[in-house]
Every structure is written in C-alpha cells, then in structure tokens.
Write an enzyme that holds these catalytic residues in place. Structure first.
Site, PDB file in Angstrom:
ATOM      1  N   ARG A 203      -4.225  -0.135  -9.921  1.00  0.00           N
ATOM      2  CA  ARG A 203      -4.616  -1.114  -8.899  1.00  0.00           C
ATOM      3  C   ARG A 203      -5.747  -0.498  -8.063  1.00  0.00           C
ATOM      4  O   ARG A 203      -5.632   0.642  -7.621  1.00  0.00           O
ATOM      5  CB  ARG A 203      -3.407  -1.492  -8.008  1.00  0.00           C
ATOM      6  CG  ARG A 203      -2.306  -2.174  -8.825  1.00  0.00           C
ATOM      7  CD  ARG A 203      -1.374  -2.983  -7.981  1.00  0.00           C
ATOM      8  NE  ARG A 203      -2.025  -4.114  -7.366  1.00  0.00           N
ATOM      9  CZ  ARG A 203      -1.471  -4.826  -6.388  1.00  0.00           C
ATOM     10  NH1 ARG A 203      -0.272  -4.496  -5.932  1.00  0.00           N
ATOM     11  NH2 ARG A 203      -2.110  -5.861  -5.865  1.00  0.00           N
TER      12      ARG A 203
ATOM     13  N   ASP B 196      -4.490  -2.698   3.260  1.00  0.00           N
ATOM     14  CA  ASP B 196      -4.521  -1.973   1.986  1.00  0.00           C
ATOM     15  C   ASP B 196      -5.572  -0.875   2.017  1.00  0.00           C
ATOM     16  O   ASP B 196      -5.426   0.140   1.360  1.00  0.00           O
ATOM     17  CB  ASP B 196      -4.759  -2.964   0.848  1.00  0.00           C
ATOM     18  CG  ASP B 196      -3.543  -3.863   0.705  1.00  0.00           C
ATOM     19  OD1 ASP B 196      -2.589  -3.449   0.049  1.00  0.00           O
ATOM     20  OD2 ASP B 196      -3.516  -4.929   1.344  1.00  0.00           O
TER      21      ASP B 196
ATOM     22  N   ALA C  94       0.796  -1.231   0.000  1.00  0.00           N
ATOM     23  CA  ALA C  94       0.000   0.000   0.000  1.00  0.00           C
ATOM     24  C   ALA C  94       0.836   1.292   0.000  1.00  0.00           C
ATOM     25  O   ALA C  94       0.624   2.175  -0.834  1.00  0.00           O
ATOM     26  CB  ALA C  94      -0.942  -0.024   1.197  1.00  0.00           C
TER      27      ALA C  94
ATOM     28  N   GLN D  39       4.523 -13.178  -1.433  1.00  0.00           N
ATOM     29  CA  GLN D  39       5.182 -11.991  -0.864  1.00  0.00           C
ATOM     30  C   GLN D  39       5.801 -12.287   0.496  1.00  0.00           C
ATOM     31  O   GLN D  39       6.782 -11.655   0.879  1.00  0.00           O
ATOM     32  CB  GLN D  39       4.178 -10.837  -0.711  1.00  0.00           C
ATOM     33  CG  GLN D  39       3.731 -10.226  -2.019  1.00  0.00           C
ATOM     34  CD  GLN D  39       2.427 -10.831  -2.493  1.00  0.00           C
ATOM     35  OE1 GLN D  39       2.158 -12.004  -2.242  1.00  0.00           O
ATOM     36  NE2 GLN D  39       1.614 -10.063  -3.180  1.00  0.00           N
TER      37      GLN D  39
HETATM   38  O1  MRU Z   1      -0.836  -7.203  -3.802  1.00  0.00           O
HETATM   39  P1  MRU Z   1       0.207  -6.549  -2.958  1.00  0.00           P
HETATM   40  O2  MRU Z   1       1.464  -7.306  -2.801  1.00  0.00           O
HETATM   41  O3  MRU Z   1       0.403  -5.103  -3.320  1.00  0.00           O
HETATM   42  O4  MRU Z   1      -0.481  -6.597  -1.544  1.00  0.00           O
HETATM   43  C1  MRU Z   1      -0.527  -5.590  -0.697  1.00  0.00           C
HETATM   44  C2  MRU Z   1       0.200  -5.923   0.488  1.00  0.00           C
HETATM   45  O5  MRU Z   1       1.389  -5.820   0.511  1.00  0.00           O
HETATM   46  C3  MRU Z   1      -0.475  -6.394   1.660  1.00  0.00           C
HETATM   47  O6  MRU Z   1      -1.768  -6.696   1.601  1.00  0.00           O
HETATM   48  C4  MRU Z   1       0.093  -5.854   2.919  1.00  0.00           C
HETATM   49  O7  MRU Z   1      -0.138  -6.736   3.914  1.00  0.00           O
HETATM   50  C5  MRU Z   1      -0.399  -4.490   3.312  1.00  0.00           C
HETATM   51  S1  MRU Z   1       0.347  -3.159   2.516  1.00  0.00           S
HETATM   52  C6  MRU Z   1       1.951  -2.962   3.115  1.00  0.00           C
END
Ligand code: MRU
Length: 347
Positions: A91, A231, A53, A190
């Site tokens: 996104r 997010d 995020a 991730q």
């Molecule tokens: O799809 P992504 O990798 O952009 O996902 C978002 C995230 O990194 C997470 O959901 C996270 O836990 C929160 S944002 C640092």
C-alpha cells in the site's frame, strides 16, 4: 481494547506468526487472521484484513521481521531486499508502513532477534503515541460536544486506542457527555462498519451518517468539532487521509467548525515537502461496484450496487491543505500545521 471481555491488540506477533483482527469481516464476525509468512502478511495488508496507518505500520514491521527469519533459515541475504520491496509495494500512502519497514530492515542487519525486538517496539510505541494523542485531544472536547469523524481512526486502525478516536475514548471515560457523527466512508464503509462497531463496544452515543450528510449537519450547527486521522502528513502540514476528508474540511471551514487531524510523529514524512508529493493509492473498481454485508438470514453477501458495465474511479485518499486544518493533535502536543511547527517536532 476489550472484545467480549478479552483484551486484544489489533496486530501482534507470536513466534513467527503475525496475528491480526480480520477487519474485512467486522462488524458481522470477529475472527483472528494468522499470517505465517511475510507473504501472508503482505496479503493481509493488501486486502485490508488489517488497515489504518498505525495497524499497517505495525503489520509491515512484523512482516519485515518474518522476512529476516527467512534470511536466517535459508541463509539467503538477498531475500531481505526482495521482501522489503514486496512489503513496501502493498500500500503506497500510509507513511507508517515505510517508517516501520525501514527500522526493522536496519535492525535485522544485526540479527533476527533485533528485528523482532524493533518490530515489537514499534507496536508498543504505537500504543503510547495513541494514548498521548488521546490525552492532548481530550482538552479540545467540551462537555456536550458533538464530534464528527471520517473513516476509522480508532483502535482497529492503530495497535490500540487509535488516533482520532483516542481523545473521544478519554473524553467519555472522564464522564463527558459526547455524541459522535460517524461518516459511513464509502466505498469500504470503514466508518459505518468499523468506527461504529468500536463506539458501540465502548457505549459511546453515535449515529452513522451518509457521506453526503456532513455538510447539512454542519450547516445546521449540529457539529462542534471534527477530528480525523491521517495516513501521511507532509512537511508543510498538508494531510493525506481517507477519500472524502478534503470535502469535510472545506465544509467545516465554510461553517467555522474547528477541523483537527490526529496523528503520531510516525505518520509525518519530512521527506515529502507537500501534499502534492504524497502518492495516492488507486484501488480496485470492484470496491465501488460491490457492497458486502449481511442479509436478513445472517449470511454475508456481496452484491452489485452500480450499473454493470459502467466505469468507476476509486482513489482511496485525498489531501487536505494545511490552511484548512486548525491543528494537528500529535503525541507531543497539538501543533499548527506549518513547516516551522512540524520541523520543531523533529528537533
Ligand atoms: O484505506 P484504509 O482503511 O487503510 O484507510 C486508512 C484510514 O484508516 C484512514 O484514512 C484513517 O482515517 C487514518 S489512519 C488510522
């Protein structure tokens, strides 16, 4: 944070280029991606060269500043709206992206220079917010704690420090003896690739666990606290986070394990009343079909891991209802996830 002894931010602006750590190559290769235009910055956000995020918020802010440069160079005022639409279409779920674009869009109406300053300010604020989250969240972590986390909400997902991992870094720096269970976080891994890489760099004891091992560990009393990122946080305290978060929150409730979300105010969306109104990104089925990794000869390869010809579903986020969340660790302190406490943050 330092990589090979050198300090890096996850995303930064130099001249009119946006630079970012290419997260699609980690942990196998450390490379910087340069986006020379706002189109290239959009490409980087869409393809998850940069992700998380805070990081996509910062990148989107810089992309909007790049677009304001084009407006000035081409003397084409319509371009700012077109660019804003393009950046906002990359996104849909993370609130920080829309928050940053709006601020830089408004600043750019005055001048390109103001747009750059605003984008820079957002990135700098991100660092400060994450540091404060770390300070408050550290209070929850006792010596000897085993902490579970999901996805990557570390310094790669923010401009620096991270959200969910920031308290963990501070706890470690204070000499607390901690251990982190890292959910692998399919389909893009991730956790297994990015969170594990960050923790290893910081010498924090950890183990990557299969996504479906969380309930087992919690049922055995192996987890003392779970901290995840966010997010988007809705006005009633419901939280959208990486797919799989909801399952963990339900299991944590079952076994009486405190489940915390770490998020700065820039991730809260007061115009989204509840989790049901948060747009959930549906990603390409290729992410489920294929896995990418390094083979034993050191080559990066993409391989099928599913039955070719089957259909897949790939929702990227889920929503954890507020009642499953013990508290939200914000940059202003730890709050209860409800309408009243959240509204108070914005007074
Ligand atoms: O799809 P992504 O990798 O952009 O996902 C978002 C995230 O990194 C997470 O959901 C996270 O836990 C929160 S944002 C640092």
């Amino acid at each position: 944070m330092k990589v090979n002894g050198k300090h890096y931010r996850t995303v930064w602006l130099e001249g009119t280029s946006v630079f970012m750590i290419d997260q699609t190559l980690l942990p196998f290769e450390f490379k910087i991606f340069e986006a020379k235009t706002y189109h290239e910055s959009c490409f980087a956000i869409r393809t998850m060269i940069t992700r998380g995020a805070g990081a996509i918020g910062a990148a989107a802010g810089f992309a909007m500043a790049q677009a304001w440069n084009n407006v000035e160079v081409n003397n084409d005022p319509d371009l700012a709206d077109k660019a804003r639409y393009e950046i906002e279409s990359t996104r849909p779920t993370a609130r920080n992206l829309f928050y940053a674009v709006e601020r830089v869009y408004n600043a750019g109406k005055i001048s390109f220079e103001k747009a750059v300053n605003e984008a820079q300010k957002i990135a700098d604020e991100n660092i400060e917010e994450a540091r404060n989250i770390g300070k408050f969240g550290n209070e929850l972590i006792k010596d000897g704690f085993r902490i579970q986390t999901h996805c990557n909400a570390g310094w790669l997902g923010f401009v620096d420090y991270g959200s969910a991992l920031s308290p963990i870094y501070i706890a470690k720096n204070m000499g607390k003896n901690i251990f982190v269970y890292v959910d692998e976080t399919r389909p893009r891994n991730q956790g297994a690739k990015l969170t594990a890489w960050e923790l290893k760099n910081e010498n924090i004891p950890h183990a990557i666990i299969p996504d479906n091992a969380g309930a087992y560990l919690m049922s055995k009393g192996e987890v003392d606290i779970m901290i995840v990122g966010a997010d988007r946080v809705a006005a009633n305290g419901d939280v959208a986070n990486k797919i799989g978060t909801l399952e963990k929150a339900i299991v944590a409730k079952q076994y009486g394990i405190p489940f915390y979300v770490a998020a700065p105010l820039s991730t809260f969306d007061m115009e989204t009343p509840d989790g049901g109104s948060i747009p959930i990104e549906q990603r390409d089925e290729a992410e489920v079909f294929f896995q990418e990794g390094m083979d034993t000869s050191g080559r990066i390869r993409k391989i099928w891991v599913c039955n070719p010809g089957s259909a897949t579903l790939n929702p990227a986020f889920d929503v954890t209802p507020a009642e499953l969340i013990k508290g939200i660790i914000t940059d202003k302190g730890i709050i209860k996830p409800n309408q009243k406490s959240i509204a108070k943050l914005f007074e």
